[in-house]
Design a protein around this motif. Structure first.
Motif, PDB file in Angstrom:
ATOM      1  N   LEU A 263       0.833  -1.200   0.000  1.00 52.24           N
ATOM      2  CA  LEU A 263       0.000   0.000   0.000  1.00 52.24           C
ATOM      3  C   LEU A 263       0.875   1.259   0.000  1.00 52.24           C
ATOM      4  CD1 LEU A 263      -2.929   1.184   0.371  1.00 52.24           C
ATOM      5  CD2 LEU A 263      -2.385   1.289   2.821  1.00 52.24           C
ATOM      6  N   LYS A 264       0.576   2.185  -0.909  1.00 54.90           N
ATOM      7  CA  LYS A 264       1.312   3.447  -0.976  1.00 54.90           C
ATOM      8  C   LYS A 264       0.306   4.573  -1.166  1.00 54.90           C
ATOM      9  CE  LYS A 264       5.425   5.613  -3.008  1.00 54.90           C
ATOM     10  NZ  LYS A 264       6.533   5.465  -3.976  1.00 54.90           N
ATOM     11  N   LEU A 265       0.187   5.439  -0.151  1.00 54.93           N
ATOM     12  CA  LEU A 265      -0.782   6.523  -0.176  1.00 54.93           C
ATOM     13  C   LEU A 265      -0.134   7.814   0.312  1.00 54.93           C
ATOM     14  CD1 LEU A 265      -3.929   4.837   1.449  1.00 54.93           C
ATOM     15  CD2 LEU A 265      -3.510   5.209  -0.987  1.00 54.93           C
ATOM     16  N   LYS A 266      -0.690   8.923  -0.140  1.00 57.58           N
ATOM     17  CA  LYS A 266      -0.276  10.226   0.370  1.00 57.58           C
ATOM     18  C   LYS A 266      -1.074  10.564   1.626  1.00 57.58           C
ATOM     19  CE  LYS A 266       1.140  12.303  -4.029  1.00 57.58           C
ATOM     20  NZ  LYS A 266       0.926  13.438  -4.976  1.00 57.58           N
ATOM     21  N   LYS A 267      -0.520  11.453   2.410  1.00 63.81           N
ATOM     22  CA  LYS A 267      -1.176  11.926   3.620  1.00 63.81           C
ATOM     23  C   LYS A 267      -2.573  12.464   3.293  1.00 63.81           C
ATOM     24  CE  LYS A 267      -0.745  15.561   7.154  1.00 63.81           C
ATOM     25  NZ  LYS A 267       0.125  16.661   7.662  1.00 63.81           N
ATOM     26  N   GLY A 268      -3.530  12.161   4.189  1.00 62.78           N
ATOM     27  CA  GLY A 268      -4.888  12.650   4.001  1.00 62.78           C
ATOM     28  C   GLY A 268      -5.813  11.561   3.490  1.00 62.78           C
ATOM     29  N   THR A 269      -6.878  11.970   2.835  1.00 60.99           N
ATOM     30  CA  THR A 269      -7.928  11.046   2.387  1.00 60.99           C
ATOM     31  C   THR A 269      -7.745  10.667   0.926  1.00 60.99           C
ATOM     32  OG1 THR A 269      -9.520  11.952   3.970  1.00 60.99           O
ATOM     33  CG2 THR A 269     -10.411  10.736   2.091  1.00 60.99           C
ATOM     34  N   THR A 270      -7.857   9.375   0.651  1.00 59.54           N
ATOM     35  CA  THR A 270      -7.774   8.838  -0.713  1.00 59.54           C
ATOM     36  C   THR A 270      -8.931   7.872  -0.922  1.00 59.54           C
ATOM     37  OG1 THR A 270      -5.349   8.944  -0.675  1.00 59.54           O
ATOM     38  CG2 THR A 270      -6.366   7.544  -2.356  1.00 59.54           C
ATOM     39  N   TYR A 271      -9.536   7.905  -2.099  1.00 63.79           N
ATOM     40  CA  TYR A 271     -10.546   6.902  -2.447  1.00 63.79           C
ATOM     41  C   TYR A 271      -9.818   5.700  -3.044  1.00 63.79           C
ATOM     42  CZ  TYR A 271     -14.707   9.697  -1.577  1.00 63.79           C
ATOM     43  OH  TYR A 271     -15.708  10.409  -0.964  1.00 63.79           O
ATOM     44  N   VAL A 272      -9.792   4.595  -2.309  1.00 64.90           N
ATOM     45  CA  VAL A 272      -9.089   3.409  -2.798  1.00 64.90           C
ATOM     46  C   VAL A 272     -10.058   2.526  -3.578  1.00 64.90           C
ATOM     47  CG1 VAL A 272      -7.330   3.392  -0.992  1.00 64.90           C
ATOM     48  CG2 VAL A 272      -9.487   2.205  -0.588  1.00 64.90           C
ATOM     49  N   GLN A 273      -9.566   1.924  -4.631  1.00 60.02           N
ATOM     50  CA  GLN A 273     -10.344   1.039  -5.488  1.00 60.02           C
ATOM     51  C   GLN A 273      -9.535  -0.203  -5.807  1.00 60.02           C
ATOM     52  OE1 GLN A 273     -11.622   4.641  -8.314  1.00 60.02           O
ATOM     53  NE2 GLN A 273     -12.803   2.808  -8.758  1.00 60.02           N
ATOM     54  N   GLY A 274     -10.228  -1.222  -6.311  1.00 59.08           N
ATOM     55  CA  GLY A 274      -9.580  -2.421  -6.817  1.00 59.08           C
ATOM     56  C   GLY A 274      -8.575  -3.017  -5.855  1.00 59.08           C
ATOM     57  N   GLU A 275      -7.409  -3.375  -6.378  1.00 53.48           N
ATOM     58  CA  GLU A 275      -6.402  -4.031  -5.565  1.00 53.48           C
ATOM     59  C   GLU A 275      -5.853  -3.116  -4.478  1.00 53.48           C
ATOM     60  OE1 GLU A 275      -3.451  -6.375  -7.492  1.00 53.48           O
ATOM     61  OE2 GLU A 275      -4.734  -6.821  -9.212  1.00 53.48           O
ATOM     62  N   GLN A 276      -5.946  -1.813  -4.677  1.00 53.07           N
ATOM     63  CA  GLN A 276      -5.493  -0.892  -3.632  1.00 53.07           C
ATOM     64  C   GLN A 276      -6.404  -1.000  -2.404  1.00 53.07           C
ATOM     65  OE1 GLN A 276      -5.605   3.467  -4.337  1.00 53.07           O
ATOM     66  NE2 GLN A 276      -3.415   3.453  -3.866  1.00 53.07           N
ATOM     67  N   ALA A 277      -7.693  -1.268  -2.622  1.00 49.12           N
ATOM     68  CA  ALA A 277      -8.598  -1.475  -1.493  1.00 49.12           C
ATOM     69  C   ALA A 277      -8.206  -2.738  -0.728  1.00 49.12           C
ATOM     70  CB  ALA A 277     -10.034  -1.584  -1.999  1.00 49.12           C
ATOM     71  N   LEU A 278      -7.839  -3.786  -1.474  1.00 53.87           N
ATOM     72  CA  LEU A 278      -7.392  -5.010  -0.819  1.00 53.87           C
ATOM     73  C   LEU A 278      -6.103  -4.767  -0.045  1.00 53.87           C
ATOM     74  CD1 LEU A 278      -7.816  -8.055  -0.405  1.00 53.87           C
ATOM     75  CD2 LEU A 278      -6.503  -8.441  -2.493  1.00 53.87           C
ATOM     76  N   GLU A 279      -5.196  -3.972  -0.602  1.00 52.21           N
ATOM     77  CA  GLU A 279      -3.962  -3.645   0.104  1.00 52.21           C
ATOM     78  C   GLU A 279      -4.258  -2.948   1.423  1.00 52.21           C
ATOM     79  OE1 GLU A 279      -1.072  -2.996  -3.837  1.00 52.21           O
ATOM     80  OE2 GLU A 279      -1.878  -1.277  -2.731  1.00 52.21           O
ATOM     81  N   TRP A 280      -5.227  -2.035   1.398  1.00 54.66           N
ATOM     82  CA  TRP A 280      -5.590  -1.346   2.644  1.00 54.66           C
ATOM     83  C   TRP A 280      -6.047  -2.347   3.702  1.00 54.66           C
ATOM     84  CZ3 TRP A 280      -5.550   3.564   4.731  1.00 54.66           C
ATOM     85  CH2 TRP A 280      -6.309   3.742   5.885  1.00 54.66           C
ATOM     86  N   LEU A 281      -6.919  -3.246   3.317  1.00 57.64           N
ATOM     87  CA  LEU A 281      -7.473  -4.203   4.274  1.00 57.64           C
ATOM     88  C   LEU A 281      -6.423  -5.179   4.786  1.00 57.64           C
ATOM     89  CD1 LEU A 281     -10.864  -4.961   2.520  1.00 57.64           C
ATOM     90  CD2 LEU A 281     -10.543  -3.724   4.654  1.00 57.64           C
ATOM     91  N   ARG A 282      -5.351  -5.383   4.025  1.00 59.34           N
ATOM     92  CA  ARG A 282      -4.349  -6.367   4.410  1.00 59.34           C
ATOM     93  C   ARG A 282      -3.109  -5.732   5.036  1.00 59.34           C
ATOM     94  NH1 ARG A 282      -2.388  -9.688  -0.011  1.00 59.34           N
ATOM     95  NH2 ARG A 282      -1.945 -11.217   1.597  1.00 59.34           N
ATOM     96  N   THR A 283      -3.085  -4.407   5.139  1.00 63.81           N
ATOM     97  CA  THR A 283      -1.882  -3.736   5.645  1.00 63.81           C
ATOM     98  C   THR A 283      -1.740  -3.922   7.143  1.00 63.81           C
ATOM     99  OG1 THR A 283      -1.799  -2.072   3.904  1.00 63.81           O
ATOM    100  CG2 THR A 283      -0.745  -1.509   5.991  1.00 63.81           C
ATOM    101  N   ARG A 284      -0.561  -4.392   7.522  1.00 66.44           N
ATOM    102  CA  ARG A 284      -0.165  -4.430   8.922  1.00 66.44           C
ATOM    103  C   ARG A 284       1.067  -3.564   9.115  1.00 66.44           C
ATOM    104  NH1 ARG A 284       3.345  -9.189  11.308  1.00 66.44           N
ATOM    105  NH2 ARG A 284       4.481  -7.840  12.710  1.00 66.44           N
ATOM    106  N   TYR A 285       2.137  -3.882   8.356  1.00 65.02           N
ATOM    107  CA  TYR A 285       3.339  -3.055   8.429  1.00 65.02           C
ATOM    108  C   TYR A 285       3.013  -1.654   7.920  1.00 65.02           C
ATOM    109  CZ  TYR A 285       5.946  -7.414   9.049  1.00 65.02           C
ATOM    110  OH  TYR A 285       6.415  -8.613   9.517  1.00 65.02           O
ATOM    111  N   GLY A 286       3.144  -0.670   8.802  1.00 64.60           N
ATOM    112  CA  GLY A 286       2.902   0.709   8.402  1.00 64.60           C
ATOM    113  C   GLY A 286       1.798   1.388   9.182  1.00 64.60           C
ATOM    114  N   PHE A 287       0.880   0.626   9.796  1.00 65.78           N
ATOM    115  CA  PHE A 287      -0.185   1.214  10.594  1.00 65.78           C
ATOM    116  C   PHE A 287       0.174   1.127  12.077  1.00 65.78           C
ATOM    117  CE2 PHE A 287      -3.673   0.163   7.269  1.00 65.78           C
ATOM    118  CZ  PHE A 287      -3.458   1.379   6.647  1.00 65.78           C
ATOM    119  N   GLY A 288       0.046   2.234  12.789  1.00 66.10           N
ATOM    120  CA  GLY A 288       0.203   2.220  14.241  1.00 66.10           C
ATOM    121  C   GLY A 288       1.556   1.712  14.685  1.00 66.10           C
TER     122      GLY A 288
END
Length: 561
Positions: A263-288
């Protein structure tokens, strides 16, 4: 801070298994075929009235379609149910499995004063790599063909009066007891595991074992389950034009050795779609702090954001897109046999749409890092049970009043036995340790400590037994009617309520009196006085309101760019 579970592509199951994070979320939409019929060019008033009626009905069907997509996407992490005009086709494709594979029958719901009952649905995100689409999305070639893991587990509680919804997530790295499960397809019996990671339950006969594991821990009766795999996240996010997510800093989920969701996103709000949405749901390294606990929080944020998007009623308006979405959803959805048709999915959707976003509360099971299995978590004694109890008793987790919180609790009293008690020094009682009855490990030495406390009170014939008998609650059992008074005397001497004194069934063959120290008495020589029940969700549950559109995920140091 210890690292909980594996990375999105790392190792997380018991330290050796697959650790794929978001697990699932496919999102069925209620798609369908739009049928149009001509009116033969009629221009009379009756024809116009019929056309207006048909137009209104089509409009209502479209609104219902969008609502159903919205509420059912909430149910299954972005998957919408299925319905519309080709109901029978979708109905024939709906995959069903047994609700409960455990040996323990689940309790019935207690209706409220109006005779209504709540609904509890367990959402399971499977990391199965059982087809090419899931293998491509899920990565992890070394896990192709392995037993699936229940990497996302969320309980959705719809209140009896349909005024509020509570969602409880259990981290996939939670260590607990998995009960005996039987695979009804082949008759295989999986023995109980006293201390195992919760996501392993899915590979022990199927989702019905995950249901049994939840019930064993929480005592919450579960009415249905819905299990989804990787693919639907992509199709659902595309269908609604993306889901808004927020990060406090630029983030790139990738470690030096190649782990992470990407997952690679800029600071703030992004509308994620497709595989990027899956990346968000699967991200552990990088959150908190990089643990699975923050991944669960990110999944909850995604889910509530998707509900808000769908409730705007501006996205799902293309019938052909809805039809394709429903097809993809049904292909990756497995439900319990209690959902015997697509109509049942729609009925659940109708219940959900009654609840405003402001009355949806998502929480995480209060937990502590395990000292017995480093890097994993265990339910937090006391506070986890507080949340379980509130759901069992249909108490809203958002703190607002409901018919359940307004009812005065009934007080039950156990009468003192007419059987006179013998002198304490004449009463034989065996004490056994059952403190692991809540799925946690036994508190060592409890049988000896309580036997000593009895001895100090004159029960000099109290002895211990090494036989363990896990019990959630402390109990004093007696084998014959003429021992009831003696058993009550034992209980009273330690402050144990008389309601905990039970006659053992004849089939147990119990002789004398046995005191089993339960998980509700892990320390101290006097039975703990019951704390006043609180109807406020503990801070450790990290509650998030469904209408909170300002939430933003913290970014782990070292994963910014």
């Amino acid at each position: 801070m210890p690292s909980v579970g594996g990375g999105a592509y790392g190792n997380g199951h018991g330290g050796n298994g697959n650790g794929h994070g978001g697990g699932g979320g496919e999102g069925p939409g209620n798609g369908g075929r739009s049928h149009r019929r001509g009116d033969g060019g009629r221009g009379d008033g009756a024809g116009e009235g019929r056309r207006a009626g048909r137009s209104a009905r089509r409009s209502r069907r479209k609104r219902a379609l969008v609502w159903t997509a919205g509420v059912l996407s909430f149910l299954i992490l972005g998957t919408a149910g299925a319905g519309y005009l080709y109901y029978e086709h979708l109905n024939s494709k709906l995959k069903k499995e047994d609700l409960n594979l455990g040996s323990k029958d689940m309790a019935d719901h207690k209706p409220n004063s109006a005779g209504q009952t709540p609904v509890n649905i367990l959402l399971i995100g499977s990391d199965a790599r059982d087809n090419k689409a899931n293998q491509k999305l899920g990565g992890g070639r070394d896990t192709f063909g392995a037993d699936p893991l229940a990497d996302v587990q969320m309980l959705v509680h719809i209140s009896a009066d349909r005024s509020n919804i509570s969602v409880l997530s259990m981290p996939r790295d939670t260590m607990l007891e998995i009960p005996e499960c039987r695979d009804k397809k082949n008759g295989k019996v999986y023995p109980a595991l006293k201390f195992e990671q919760t996501n392993a339950s899915l590979g022990r006969g199927g989702p019905g074992c995950t249901v049994a594991t939840w019930y064993n821990l929480t005592g919450i009766p579960i009415d249905h389950f819905m299990m989804i795999d990787f693919g639907g996240v992509v199709s659902m996010a595309d269908a609604i034009g993306g889901v808004p997510v927020c990060v406090q800093q630029n983030i790139h989920s990738r470690t030096r050795d190649g782990k992470g969701s990407g997952l690679k996103l800029k600071k703030g709000t992004t509308y994620v779609q497709g595989e990027q949405a899956l990346e968000w749901l699967r991200t552990r390294y990088g959150f908190g702090d990089g643990t699975d606990l923050y991944r669960a929080q990110a999944q909850q944020m995604y889910m509530t954001a998707m509900v808000r998007e769908l409730r705007k009623n501006t996205k799902l308006t293309d019938p052909n897109k809805l039809r394709k979405l429903a097809e993809a959803a049904i292909d990756s959805l497995t439900v319990s046999d209690t959902i015997n048709s697509v109509k049942k999915l729609l009925d659940i959707g109708n219940d959900l749409k009654k609840v405003p976003a402001s009355r949806i509360t998502t929480t995480t099971m209060p937990n502590v890092y395990s000292t017995r299995r480093p890097g994993k978590v265990e339910p937090m004694a006391g506070e986890a049970e507080d949340v379980f109890r509130m759901i069992r008793e249909d108490i809203p987790l958002d703190g607002k009043a409901s018919s359940a919180t307004k009812k005065k609790p009934k007080t039950e009293t156990t009468p003192v036995s007419d059987d006179p008690a013998a002198a304490p020094g004449e009463i034989r009682v065996r004490v056994q340790n059952g403190t692991d009855g809540d799925g946690l490990g036994p508190a060592p030495g409890r049988a000896g400590e309580i036997a000593g406390a009895l001895g100090a009170k004159g029960f000099t014939r109290a002895t211990t037994t090494s036989v363990r008998n896990p019990q959630a609650k402390t109990v004093v059992r007696y084998g014959a009617d003429d021992l009831e008074g003696d058993a009550q005397a034992v209980a009273k001497s330690l402050g144990i309520p008389l309601s905990a004194v039970k006659k053992a069934p004849a089939s147990d063959g119990l002789e004398g009196i046995t005191l089993t120290v339960g998980a509700d008495w892990r320390q101290g020589q006097s039975f703990p006085k019951p704390k006043p029940k609180s109807n406020k969700v503990p801070a450790s549950a990290k509650a998030i309101k469904g209408d909170d559109d300002k939430a933003c995920m913290p970014v782990q140091p070292g994963f910014t760019w």
